[in-house]
Scaffold this active site. Structure first.
Site, short mmCIF file in Angstrom:
data_model
loop_
_atom_site.label_atom_id
_atom_site.label_comp_id
_atom_site.label_asym_id
_atom_site.label_seq_id
_atom_site.Cartn_x
_atom_site.Cartn_y
_atom_site.Cartn_z
N HIS A 92 0.97 -1.00 -0.51
CA HIS A 92 0.30 0.39 0.20
C HIS A 92 1.00 1.32 0.08
O HIS A 92 0.20 2.52 -0.35
CB HIS A 92 -0.74 0.13 1.44
CG HIS A 92 -1.91 -0.90 1.46
ND1 HIS A 92 -3.10 0.11 1.25
CD2 HIS A 92 -1.56 -2.58 1.16
CE1 HIS A 92 -4.18 -1.68 1.18
NE2 HIS A 92 -3.31 -3.25 1.08
N ASP A 140 -6.24 6.13 1.71
CA ASP A 140 -5.13 4.63 1.89
C ASP A 140 -7.30 3.80 1.94
O ASP A 140 -8.03 4.47 2.83
CB ASP A 140 -4.74 3.63 2.36
CG ASP A 140 -5.07 2.15 1.44
OD1 ASP A 140 -5.86 1.72 1.22
OD2 ASP A 140 -3.44 1.82 1.91
N GLN A 142 13.05 -5.78 -6.30
CA GLN A 142 12.16 -6.43 -7.27
C GLN A 142 12.00 -5.85 -9.02
O GLN A 142 12.01 -6.77 -9.99
CB GLN A 142 10.62 -6.88 -7.01
CG GLN A 142 9.88 -7.18 -8.25
CD GLN A 142 8.91 -7.99 -7.40
OE1 GLN A 142 8.80 -9.07 -6.93
NE2 GLN A 142 7.69 -7.62 -7.49
N HIS A 154 2.59 -14.94 -7.18
CA HIS A 154 1.23 -14.64 -6.15
C HIS A 154 0.15 -13.38 -7.16
O HIS A 154 -0.70 -13.56 -6.48
CB HIS A 154 2.01 -14.07 -4.99
CG HIS A 154 2.21 -12.20 -4.68
ND1 HIS A 154 2.92 -11.90 -5.40
CD2 HIS A 154 1.08 -11.77 -3.86
CE1 HIS A 154 2.96 -10.71 -5.06
NE2 HIS A 154 2.15 -10.81 -3.54
N TRP A 210 -1.07 -6.83 -7.19
CA TRP A 210 -1.91 -5.32 -8.55
C TRP A 210 -0.23 -5.01 -8.03
O TRP A 210 -0.21 -4.95 -9.84
CB TRP A 210 -2.64 -4.89 -7.31
CG TRP A 210 -3.29 -4.00 -8.63
CD1 TRP A 210 -3.05 -2.65 -8.68
CD2 TRP A 210 -3.48 -4.10 -9.84
NE1 TRP A 210 -3.10 -2.46 -9.89
CE2 TRP A 210 -3.62 -3.26 -10.68
CE3 TRP A 210 -3.66 -5.74 -10.89
CZ2 TRP A 210 -4.00 -3.26 -12.24
CZ3 TRP A 210 -3.63 -5.46 -11.95
CH2 TRP A 210 -4.43 -4.39 -12.43
N ASN A 211 0.69 -5.11 -7.30
CA ASN A 211 1.20 -3.61 -7.56
C ASN A 211 2.37 -5.03 -8.68
O ASN A 211 3.53 -4.33 -9.51
CB ASN A 211 2.71 -3.58 -6.46
CG ASN A 211 1.37 -2.40 -5.80
OD1 ASN A 211 1.42 -1.02 -6.40
ND2 ASN A 211 1.72 -2.72 -4.35
N SER A 212 3.04 -6.37 -7.76
CA SER A 212 4.00 -6.89 -9.01
C SER A 212 2.85 -6.85 -10.52
O SER A 212 3.93 -7.42 -11.02
CB SER A 212 3.65 -8.07 -8.11
OG SER A 212 4.18 -8.38 -7.51
N GLU A 245 4.23 -4.11 -12.36
CA GLU A 245 5.58 -3.71 -12.43
C GLU A 245 5.90 -4.69 -13.84
O GLU A 245 6.71 -4.50 -14.41
CB GLU A 245 6.17 -3.60 -11.23
CG GLU A 245 6.49 -2.97 -10.11
CD GLU A 245 6.82 -4.04 -9.10
OE1 GLU A 245 7.19 -3.27 -7.78
OE2 GLU A 245 7.09 -5.16 -9.14
N ASP A 302 -7.02 -10.15 -3.69
CA ASP A 302 -7.39 -10.03 -5.14
C ASP A 302 -6.88 -11.02 -6.32
O ASP A 302 -6.87 -10.99 -7.39
CB ASP A 302 -7.25 -8.61 -5.27
CG ASP A 302 -5.70 -7.90 -5.10
OD1 ASP A 302 -4.70 -8.82 -4.30
OD2 ASP A 302 -4.87 -7.33 -6.05
N GLN A 303 -5.60 -11.68 -5.71
CA GLN A 303 -5.27 -12.45 -6.41
C GLN A 303 -5.84 -13.58 -7.85
O GLN A 303 -5.18 -13.54 -9.07
CB GLN A 303 -3.96 -13.18 -5.71
CG GLN A 303 -2.76 -12.29 -5.14
CD GLN A 303 -1.92 -12.76 -4.24
OE1 GLN A 303 -2.14 -13.95 -3.90
NE2 GLN A 303 -1.83 -12.11 -3.00
#
Length: 459
Positions: free
Chosen positions: A22, A111, A333, A348, A351-353, A356, A372-373
């Site tokens: 976050h 947030d 990363q 996994h 969302w950030n990954s 990216e 959410d994955q």
């Protein structure tokens, strides 16, 4: 830093939930706002943020002397109550402190998981604006639950049809929607993000227009959303903010030198990068299956195994795979995904990954764990077509043969070539969105102008 606009003398506070996934997007959004001339203060829950402001425009103020890392309580409700207490206590003090300065606070970007902040912001006389750190599609699912348009519990055998999205099977939904028994009460909490959404002028989403075009268009008819992503450090996208090379505020330490030197020694697209984020934890059996798959595959691998997870590795695995693998407790990363030797990202699907990988053009093996994955994995495989999704057995385990097959599918052959082409397309579109004049850049510009006008008119 290039292209920093002159100070507008408007001050924005930014309040993320104190978790790495976050903090990162909201900090990056703060940098973008600062580059447009706003004064931005990121509110933290630690006294020593490990980053510097952008040309003095971003500053940091602590709401507590307790960092996320030192949190010992395991009760989520209790933890959120403590956060609410600290914010309620400290926010009025911070706003009052800046009241007589050259930069009085005019807006609080918070947030979305903290909807009670809206009323608090109004009480201290500043404009509230929620920031959603998950995909627009996932948020649309929670919105449907909130509005009563998605009937709970879900029928395992029925397809879920929602505006702007592909047909979803039960296992494509967020775990908090699909597995109510396991996560009792959490769904109501997430749906409450929309409880007062009609009372704000701006709602920010960490995505970009063409990536989630249909569902975003539909959500725009329901509330004033602004797509401002992807919130990736500028040097990996438009390169407008020349000092913006990483997120900066890190709760985990990584050994950058060891990692990058090892990658430098490998051929192009020969490494499988495996990482499951800062929270997800695999079970012992799943760790064993994954370890065996990596050991018997024909590829080099870089596997991030957090310190808390190291005990789950098979005995002597590190020694036995030392010639083909590198295991680290954390790594940079973005630098890894941008490295020429990385050919695949087993993720996994946080969302950030996902953003990216899309922004850096890396195909994925989607191995979602929870929250959410699963929905993100659905889009990776079937909508954006930039990866494959693993299949679990009846016990919820992904076997070593399945993992090997999926990795091979992404690393070699005609299907892999098609995925790489799609990855390059999304990489280009992500850059265009945040570049000067792009859709996300325009949305940020418009917000800054509207904030300036609304503040001026209120005087």
């Amino acid at each position: 830093m290039e292209k920093i606009q002159g100070a507008i003398k408007k001050h924005v506070l930014v309040l993320p939930l104190p978790l790495q996934g976050h903090i990162n997007p909201m900090l990056q959004f703060s940098k973008r706002l600062a580059s447009k001339g706003l004064k931005v203060t990121l509110l933290t829950f630690t006294d020593k943020p490990s980053t510097k402001g952008e040309d003095g425009l971003i500053s940091f103020e602590s709401l507590s002397n307790t960092s996320e890392e030192s949190r010992t309580d395991k009760d989520g409700d209790d933890y959120m109550k403590k956060l609410q207490y600290m914010v309620t206590l400290k926010l009025p003090e911070i706003v009052a402190k800046h009241e007589e300065s050259d930069f009085p606070v005019t807006c609080l970007i918070y947030d979305s998981i903290l909807p009670w902040v809206l009323e608090l912001a109004r009480k201290v006389g500043i404009s509230p604006a929620p920031f959603f750190t998950q995909s627009c599609a996932v948020c649309a699912i929670y919105y449907a639950v909130h509005e009563g348009n998605l009937k709970i519990p879900i029928d395992d055998k029925a397809f879920v049809l929602l505006q702007g999205m592909p047909a979803l099977e039960a296992y494509d939904l967020p775990s908090f929607v699909y597995d109510l028994e396991k996560y009792q009460g959490v769904l109501n909490y997430l749906a409450s993000q929309f409880s007062n959404i009609g009372e704000v002028d701006w709602i920010f989403y960490n995505t970009f227009d063409i990536l989630e075009q249909e569902v975003a268009s539909w959500m725009t008819t329901k509330c004033p959303i602004r797509l401002i992503g992807p919130t990736i450090p500028s040097m990996y996208l438009d390169k407008i903010l020349e000092d913006d090379k990483d997120y900066g505020l890190n709760l985990f330490q990584s050994n950058n030198e060891t990692c990058l030197e090892w990658l430098d020694s490998k051929e192009a697209c020969s490494v499988v990068y495996v990482a499951f984020g800062s929270i997800a934890a695999l079970g012992d059996k799943q760790m064993e299956e994954l370890a065996q798959a990596l050991n018997t595959s024909n590829y080099y691998f870089l596997w991030v195994v957090r310190e808390s997870e190291e005990k789950k590795l098979p005995r002597k695995f590190v020694q036995e795979t030392s010639e083909k693998g590198l295991i680290l407790t954390w790594c940079p990363q973005l630098k890894v995904l941008a490295h020429r030797s990385v050919g695949c990202f087993m993720t996994h699907c946080g969302w950030n990954s996902v953003l990216e990988a899309l922004s850096l053009g890396v195909p994925m093996v989607a191995m979602p764990q929870w929250t959410d994955q699963p929905t993100n994995a659905k889009f990776i495989a079937d909508v954006w077509q930039v990866g494959v999704r693993v299949k679990m057995d009846e016990e919820g385990i992904v076997g070593k043969e399945e993992i090997e097959q999926c990795v091979r599918q992404v690393m070699e052959g005609e299907t892999a070539n098609e995925m790489r082409k799609n990855c390059q397309k999304w990489k280009k579109l992500a850059k265009e969105a945040v570049d000067e004049g792009g859709s996300s850049d325009k949305n940020i510009e418009n917000f800054v102008e509207e904030l300036k006008c609304s503040s001026d008119n209120s005087k």
